[in-house]
Design an enzyme around this catalytic site. Structure first.
Site, mmCIF file in Angstrom:
data_model
loop_
_atom_site.group_PDB
_atom_site.id
_atom_site.type_symbol
_atom_site.label_atom_id
_atom_site.label_comp_id
_atom_site.label_asym_id
_atom_site.label_seq_id
_atom_site.Cartn_x
_atom_site.Cartn_y
_atom_site.Cartn_z
ATOM 1 N N HIS A 43 29.297 -11.781 5.933
ATOM 2 C CA HIS A 43 29.716 -12.871 6.828
ATOM 3 C C HIS A 43 28.679 -12.932 7.944
ATOM 4 O O HIS A 43 28.680 -12.100 8.855
ATOM 5 C CB HIS A 43 31.119 -12.599 7.384
ATOM 6 C CG HIS A 43 32.178 -12.642 6.321
ATOM 7 N ND1 HIS A 43 32.487 -13.796 5.641
ATOM 8 C CD2 HIS A 43 32.974 -11.674 5.805
ATOM 9 C CE1 HIS A 43 33.445 -13.542 4.748
ATOM 10 N NE2 HIS A 43 33.747 -12.259 4.835
ATOM 11 N N ASN A 54 34.288 -2.390 -0.834
ATOM 12 C CA ASN A 54 33.851 -3.649 -0.225
ATOM 13 C C ASN A 54 34.000 -3.604 1.295
ATOM 14 O O ASN A 54 35.041 -3.162 1.806
ATOM 15 C CB ASN A 54 34.740 -4.781 -0.800
ATOM 16 C CG ASN A 54 34.262 -6.172 -0.451
ATOM 17 O OD1 ASN A 54 33.097 -6.508 -0.637
ATOM 18 N ND2 ASN A 54 35.179 -6.998 0.049
HETATM 19 O O1 9MR Z 1 39.613 -16.094 3.889
HETATM 20 C C1 9MR Z 1 40.805 -15.319 4.016
HETATM 21 C C2 9MR Z 1 41.807 -16.054 4.893
HETATM 22 O O2 9MR Z 1 42.264 -17.207 4.244
HETATM 23 C C3 9MR Z 1 42.956 -15.130 5.230
HETATM 24 O O3 9MR Z 1 43.794 -15.765 6.177
HETATM 25 C C4 9MR Z 1 42.440 -13.823 5.777
HETATM 26 C C5 9MR Z 1 43.607 -12.902 6.078
HETATM 27 O O4 9MR Z 1 43.227 -11.701 6.564
HETATM 28 O O5 9MR Z 1 41.569 -13.213 4.851
HETATM 29 C C6 9MR Z 1 40.435 -13.984 4.629
HETATM 30 O O6 9MR Z 1 39.542 -13.310 3.747
HETATM 31 C C7 9MR Z 1 39.023 -12.073 4.217
HETATM 32 C C8 9MR Z 1 38.813 -11.192 3.026
HETATM 33 O O7 9MR Z 1 40.004 -11.057 2.303
HETATM 34 C C9 9MR Z 1 38.293 -9.825 3.430
HETATM 35 N N1 9MR Z 1 37.092 -9.933 4.236
HETATM 36 C C10 9MR Z 1 37.189 -10.841 5.359
HETATM 37 C C11 9MR Z 1 37.662 -12.218 4.895
HETATM 38 C C12 9MR Z 1 37.658 -13.194 6.051
HETATM 39 O O8 9MR Z 1 38.586 -12.832 7.033
#
Ligand code: 9MR
Length: 317
Positions: free
Chosen positions: A219, A183
């Site tokens: 994103h 991913n």
């Molecule tokens: O949405 C997630 C957020 O709540 C967390 O603080 C963050 C920590 O790194 O991770 C975010 O989710 C991520 C996902 O796990 C991996 N791809 C990017 C996402 C957005 O940052």
């Protein structure tokens, strides 16, 4: 001689009217990332239950959450989400077994073989705990840089190139039924990063390293250029892996996001091995990008314009 079984399907009188229901018409799921702390909020739950046929934990299955101390596991939040989904007939994506971010502190200090054993043990225990309950696992998350080189994470520096393959083989042994995915973000077309991931997947398939799917986080922004988005999905699918849109959100910055949401949905529908789409949250108000309101429901759980675009695309309009 038995007569050949003939299955007849009643033609649907009208197109489905939810994201999950509409995606199901072509055998796909439409999911959302869930933060368990919001379960219990009426609008959150009713929107999730009505619209989405798959869930993924936004944070609670990550390494820091599941193994806060060496070999001490905490599955409580993840278990709650899995039970919630199973009771409502939703499938579950697993996110994520190995990632450079959100590692517990104790992992960050490990070197050499100790890190290798910790990685293998983590995958074995977490994927083993959920074995049989996860449709697709993000085994490895975000291991490449924009220029196509490997990200110089602790895993890469300590273990060398072979760590990704090692992670997939370990996951396969722990949960032989789940689809195992790589991913990443920034793979929204043909570019240096997606080229490098493509070469890795091609090599894995050629050598029999167990990989079943590639996740395209997606994103995006309302004005993202998606001119090679579908073509990129298709070239991965042509390697014999499923492709999935795994973390879709589209920054609006005050603008309508329908066009980009529609293009992504149509691209997935055009690729037969694209078997599902997940948006990275239920409502703008809890999005990690809430300042740019990137999701399909606003803070009051009202359908945004982009919702209609996605639904129409799923219904073949
Ligand atoms: O949405 C997630 C957020 O709540 C967390 O603080 C963050 C920590 O790194 O991770 C975010 O989710 C991520 C996902 O796990 C991996 N791809 C990017 C996402 C957005 O940052």
């Amino acid at each position: 001689m038995a007569a050949a079984a003939v299955l007849t399907f009643a033609p649907s009188a009208h197109a489905a009217d939810t994201l999950g229901g509409s995606a199901a018409q072509s055998g796909r799921y439409f999911g959302a990332a869930v933060a368990e702390q919001h379960l219990g909020e009426a609008g959150y739950e009713s929107t999730l239950n009505r619209e989405f046929s798959s869930v993924v934990a936004e944070n609670s299955m990550k390494w820091d959450a599941t193994e806060p101390a060496p070999n001490q596991f905490n599955f409580s939040a993840g278990d709650r989400l899995v039970a919630y989904a199973q009771q409502r007939g939703k499938t579950v994506r697993g996110h994520t077994l190995v990632w450079h971010a959100q590692q517990p502190g104790w992992v960050q200090g490990l070197t050499g073989d100790a890190l290798r054993q910790a990685m293998r043990n983590h995958i074995t225990k977490v994927a083993g705990h959920y074995a049989g309950k996860i449709d697709s696992w993000d085994v490895v998350n975000e291991a490449f840089e924009w220029d196509g080189s490997r990200r110089q994470s602790n895993l890469q520096r300590q273990l060398g190139d072979g760590w990704i393959e090692d992670a997939f083989r370990t996951a396969k042994a722990a949960d032989p039924k789940a689809k195992l995915c790589y991913n990443d973000y920034g793979t929204d077309g043909i570019n240096a990063k997606s080229d490098a991931i493509y070469r890795m997947v091609r090599d894995f398939k050629a050598r029999g390293v167990p990989i079943d799917c590639v996740g395209f986080q997606s994103h995006l922004d309302y004005n993202s250029n998606l001119s090679t988005y579908r073509q990129n999905l298709q070239r991965f699918a042509d390697l014999g892996v499923h492709v999935q849109i795994t973390e879709l959100d589209v920054g609006g910055w005050g603008n309508d996001q329908t066009n980009v949401y529609r293009q992504v949905t149509q691209a997935c529908l055009a690729v037969s091995r694209c078997n599902g789409i997940t948006v990275w949250g239920v409502t703008d108000k809890y999005s990690w990008r809430s300042d740019v309101t990137p999701l399909l429901f606003d803070g009051n759980y009202q359908k945004k314009q982009a919702y209609g675009g996605v639904l129409a695309a799923l219904n073949g309009a």
